[in-house]
Design a protein around this motif. Structure first.
Motif, PDB file in Angstrom:
ATOM      1  N   ALA A   1      56.972  30.912  94.130  1.00 26.52           N
ATOM      2  CA  ALA A   1      56.913  31.580  92.825  1.00 26.52           C
ATOM      3  C   ALA A   1      55.468  31.769  92.379  1.00 26.52           C
ATOM      4  CB  ALA A   1      57.697  30.771  91.788  1.00 26.52           C
ATOM      5  N   ALA A   2      54.624  30.768  92.644  1.00 24.27           N
ATOM      6  CA  ALA A   2      53.207  30.885  92.276  1.00 24.27           C
ATOM      7  C   ALA A   2      52.547  32.036  93.026  1.00 24.27           C
ATOM      8  CB  ALA A   2      52.482  29.568  92.549  1.00 24.27           C
ATOM      9  N   ASN A   3      52.877  32.203  94.284  1.00 20.80           N
ATOM     10  CA  ASN A   3      52.338  33.312  95.068  1.00 20.80           C
ATOM     11  C   ASN A   3      52.797  34.652  94.482  1.00 20.80           C
ATOM     12  OD1 ASN A   3      50.902  34.308  97.461  1.00 20.80           O
ATOM     13  ND2 ASN A   3      52.932  34.973  98.106  1.00 20.80           N
ATOM     14  N   GLN A   4      54.050  34.706  94.113  1.00 23.12           N
ATOM     15  CA  GLN A   4      54.588  35.921  93.494  1.00 23.12           C
ATOM     16  C   GLN A   4      53.891  36.185  92.159  1.00 23.12           C
ATOM     17  OE1 GLN A   4      58.880  36.416  93.934  1.00 23.12           O
ATOM     18  NE2 GLN A   4      58.974  36.869  91.751  1.00 23.12           N
ATOM     19  N   GLY A   5      53.637  35.132  91.401  1.00 21.14           N
ATOM     20  CA  GLY A   5      52.925  35.272  90.133  1.00 21.14           C
ATOM     21  C   GLY A   5      51.523  35.809  90.321  1.00 21.14           C
ATOM     22  N   LEU A   6      50.873  35.381  91.383  1.00 22.14           N
ATOM     23  CA  LEU A   6      49.523  35.863  91.667  1.00 22.14           C
ATOM     24  C   LEU A   6      49.527  37.375  91.887  1.00 22.14           C
ATOM     25  CD1 LEU A   6      46.581  35.026  92.105  1.00 22.14           C
ATOM     26  CD2 LEU A   6      47.134  34.705  94.523  1.00 22.14           C
ATOM     27  N   TYR A   7      50.519  37.871  92.627  1.00 30.11           N
ATOM     28  CA  TYR A   7      50.638  39.311  92.836  1.00 30.11           C
ATOM     29  C   TYR A   7      50.857  40.040  91.511  1.00 30.11           C
ATOM     30  CZ  TYR A   7      50.700  38.900  97.892  1.00 30.11           C
ATOM     31  OH  TYR A   7      50.356  38.666  99.186  1.00 30.11           O
ATOM     32  N   ASN A   8      51.660  39.463  90.636  1.00 28.81           N
ATOM     33  CA  ASN A   8      51.861  40.067  89.321  1.00 28.81           C
ATOM     34  C   ASN A   8      50.552  40.107  88.541  1.00 28.81           C
ATOM     35  OD1 ASN A   8      54.655  40.889  88.982  1.00 28.81           O
ATOM     36  ND2 ASN A   8      55.133  38.745  89.327  1.00 28.81           N
ATOM     37  N   GLY A   9      49.724  39.087  88.717  1.00 30.37           N
ATOM     38  CA  GLY A   9      48.412  39.074  88.068  1.00 30.37           C
ATOM     39  C   GLY A   9      47.517  40.191  88.579  1.00 30.37           C
ATOM     40  N   PHE A  10      47.575  40.453  89.881  1.00 35.61           N
ATOM     41  CA  PHE A  10      46.783  41.555  90.440  1.00 35.61           C
ATOM     42  C   PHE A  10      47.225  42.892  89.845  1.00 35.61           C
ATOM     43  CE2 PHE A  10      46.220  38.866  94.479  1.00 35.61           C
ATOM     44  CZ  PHE A  10      45.038  38.318  94.003  1.00 35.61           C
ATOM     45  N   LEU A  11      48.536  43.075  89.704  1.00 37.65           N
ATOM     46  CA  LEU A  11      49.036  44.309  89.095  1.00 37.65           C
ATOM     47  C   LEU A  11      48.542  44.439  87.656  1.00 37.65           C
ATOM     48  CD1 LEU A  11      52.702  44.288  90.436  1.00 37.65           C
ATOM     49  CD2 LEU A  11      50.855  45.814  91.139  1.00 37.65           C
ATOM     50  N   ALA A  12      48.630  43.351  86.910  1.00 33.07           N
ATOM     51  CA  ALA A  12      48.179  43.365  85.517  1.00 33.07           C
ATOM     52  C   ALA A  12      46.684  43.662  85.430  1.00 33.07           C
ATOM     53  CB  ALA A  12      48.499  42.035  84.849  1.00 33.07           C
ATOM     54  N   ALA A  13      45.906  43.058  86.303  1.00 30.26           N
ATOM     55  CA  ALA A  13      44.454  43.285  86.292  1.00 30.26           C
ATOM     56  C   ALA A  13      44.129  44.748  86.578  1.00 30.26           C
ATOM     57  CB  ALA A  13      43.777  42.377  87.315  1.00 30.26           C
ATOM     58  N   GLY A  14      44.818  45.336  87.528  1.00 31.56           N
ATOM     59  CA  GLY A  14      44.590  46.749  87.844  1.00 31.56           C
ATOM     60  C   GLY A  14      44.953  47.658  86.681  1.00 31.56           C
ATOM     61  N   LEU A  15      46.037  47.331  86.008  1.00 32.61           N
ATOM     62  CA  LEU A  15      46.445  48.139  84.858  1.00 32.61           C
ATOM     63  C   LEU A  15      45.435  48.034  83.719  1.00 32.61           C
ATOM     64  CD1 LEU A  15      50.248  47.331  84.978  1.00 32.61           C
ATOM     65  CD2 LEU A  15      49.206  49.570  85.379  1.00 32.61           C
TER      66      LEU A  15
ATOM     67  N   LEU B   1      50.690  43.421  80.071  1.00 28.36           N
ATOM     68  CA  LEU B   1      50.997  42.162  79.378  1.00 28.36           C
ATOM     69  C   LEU B   1      52.275  41.524  79.922  1.00 28.36           C
ATOM     70  CD1 LEU B   1      50.089  43.110  75.692  1.00 28.36           C
ATOM     71  CD2 LEU B   1      48.807  41.610  77.259  1.00 28.36           C
ATOM     72  N   MET B   2      53.250  42.355  80.253  1.00 24.03           N
ATOM     73  CA  MET B   2      54.466  41.823  80.871  1.00 24.03           C
ATOM     74  C   MET B   2      54.128  41.116  82.187  1.00 24.03           C
ATOM     75  SD  MET B   2      57.098  44.988  80.095  1.00 24.03           S
ATOM     76  CE  MET B   2      58.022  44.646  81.561  1.00 24.03           C
ATOM     77  N   HIS B   3      53.240  41.719  82.970  1.00 23.98           N
ATOM     78  CA  HIS B   3      52.902  41.132  84.260  1.00 23.98           C
ATOM     79  C   HIS B   3      52.001  39.910  84.123  1.00 23.98           C
ATOM     80  CE1 HIS B   3      55.074  44.471  85.812  1.00 23.98           C
ATOM     81  NE2 HIS B   3      55.084  43.858  86.967  1.00 23.98           N
ATOM     82  N   PHE B   4      51.187  39.850  83.072  1.00 25.87           N
ATOM     83  CA  PHE B   4      50.462  38.607  82.793  1.00 25.87           C
ATOM     84  C   PHE B   4      51.454  37.503  82.418  1.00 25.87           C
ATOM     85  CE2 PHE B   4      46.395  41.055  81.954  1.00 25.87           C
ATOM     86  CZ  PHE B   4      45.714  40.485  83.014  1.00 25.87           C
ATOM     87  N   TYR B   5      52.497  37.865  81.683  1.00 31.66           N
ATOM     88  CA  TYR B   5      53.551  36.889  81.358  1.00 31.66           C
ATOM     89  C   TYR B   5      54.249  36.415  82.636  1.00 31.66           C
ATOM     90  CZ  TYR B   5      58.028  35.014  79.861  1.00 31.66           C
ATOM     91  OH  TYR B   5      59.126  34.201  79.716  1.00 31.66           O
ATOM     92  N   PHE B   6      54.575  37.357  83.520  1.00 29.96           N
ATOM     93  CA  PHE B   6      55.205  36.971  84.786  1.00 29.96           C
ATOM     94  C   PHE B   6      54.290  36.038  85.575  1.00 29.96           C
ATOM     95  CE2 PHE B   6      57.336  41.432  84.787  1.00 29.96           C
ATOM     96  CZ  PHE B   6      58.248  41.016  83.825  1.00 29.96           C
ATOM     97  N   LEU B   7      52.986  36.333  85.577  1.00 30.05           N
ATOM     98  CA  LEU B   7      52.015  35.457  86.242  1.00 30.05           C
ATOM     99  C   LEU B   7      52.115  34.048  85.680  1.00 30.05           C
ATOM    100  CD1 LEU B   7      48.328  35.936  87.087  1.00 30.05           C
ATOM    101  CD2 LEU B   7      48.950  34.156  85.495  1.00 30.05           C
ATOM    102  N   TRP B   8      52.035  33.933  84.357  1.00 28.05           N
ATOM    103  CA  TRP B   8      52.098  32.608  83.713  1.00 28.05           C
ATOM    104  C   TRP B   8      53.412  31.906  84.051  1.00 28.05           C
ATOM    105  CZ3 TRP B   8      55.700  31.134  79.983  1.00 28.05           C
ATOM    106  CH2 TRP B   8      55.521  29.853  79.488  1.00 28.05           C
ATOM    107  N   LEU B   9      54.511  32.630  83.924  1.00 27.87           N
ATOM    108  CA  LEU B   9      55.824  32.037  84.158  1.00 27.87           C
ATOM    109  C   LEU B   9      55.958  31.539  85.594  1.00 27.87           C
ATOM    110  CD1 LEU B   9      58.677  31.546  82.960  1.00 27.87           C
ATOM    111  CD2 LEU B   9      59.290  33.799  83.845  1.00 27.87           C
ATOM    112  N   GLU B  10      55.559  32.352  86.548  1.00 29.30           N
ATOM    113  CA  GLU B  10      55.762  32.006  87.953  1.00 29.30           C
ATOM    114  C   GLU B  10      54.717  31.033  88.479  1.00 29.30           C
ATOM    115  OE1 GLU B  10      58.017  36.203  89.006  1.00 29.30           O
ATOM    116  OE2 GLU B  10      55.890  36.007  89.442  1.00 29.30           O
ATOM    117  N   MET B  11      53.506  31.072  87.948  1.00 28.46           N
ATOM    118  CA  MET B  11      52.457  30.190  88.454  1.00 28.46           C
ATOM    119  C   MET B  11      52.388  28.848  87.721  1.00 28.46           C
ATOM    120  SD  MET B  11      49.264  32.645  89.422  1.00 28.46           S
ATOM    121  CE  MET B  11      48.532  31.427  90.508  1.00 28.46           C
ATOM    122  N   PHE B  12      52.669  28.855  86.428  1.00 26.47           N
ATOM    123  CA  PHE B  12      52.407  27.655  85.636  1.00 26.47           C
ATOM    124  C   PHE B  12      53.632  27.081  84.935  1.00 26.47           C
ATOM    125  CE2 PHE B  12      48.548  30.322  85.634  1.00 26.47           C
ATOM    126  CZ  PHE B  12      47.749  29.494  86.400  1.00 26.47           C
TER     127      PHE B  12
END
Length: 122
Positions: A51-65, A15-26
């Motif tokens: 930042a959006a690219n970095q957010g995408l990577y955070n989304g991949f981490l969140a999805a894997g978790l 959930l933290m990494h989904f938040y990072f995704l939202w923050l960095e991408m949107f």
């Protein structure tokens, strides 16, 4: 009980990494300015795509978790969780050394706790 705790920690890290995704991408140029107060305000717009690219990577981490939570085989679930938690921990350790110690505590410590719990189960 430890399995439940390991899964709860894993979901919290996700959930933290989904938040990072939202923050960095949107929300990089809006909410990002409030979260990253030490970052120069004039650099948010020029670094928006980075930042959006970095957010995408955070989304991949969140999805894997999250994926690890739904795997039926306990050994595979632990292995997948350990892999993604290790990725998060390494990123948090690196960020703690290279950017801010706060990153270590916010990102790496929860992942390291999850790693210990999953290893205890294995």
């Amino acid at each position: 009980m430890i399995l439940i705790l390991a899964k709860v920690i894993t979901v919290i890290v996700a959930l933290m990494h989904f938040y990072f995704l939202w923050l960095e991408m949107f929300a990089w140029t809006t909410k990002g300015k409030k979260v990253f107060r030490n970052f120069p305000a004039d650099l948010f717009e020029p670094t928006k795509s980075m930042a959006a690219n970095q957010g995408l990577y955070n989304g991949f981490l969140a999805a894997g978790l999250i994926w690890s939570i739904f795997i039926g085989n306990p050994l595979w679930a632990a292995n997948v969780a350990l892999f993604f938690l290790a990725c998060v921990a390494i990123a948090g350790i690196y960020g703690g050394f290279s950017v801010s110690k706060k990153i270590f505590f916010v990102q790496a410590v929860p992942a390291l706790i999850g790693i210990v719990l999953w290893l205890f189960i294995r």
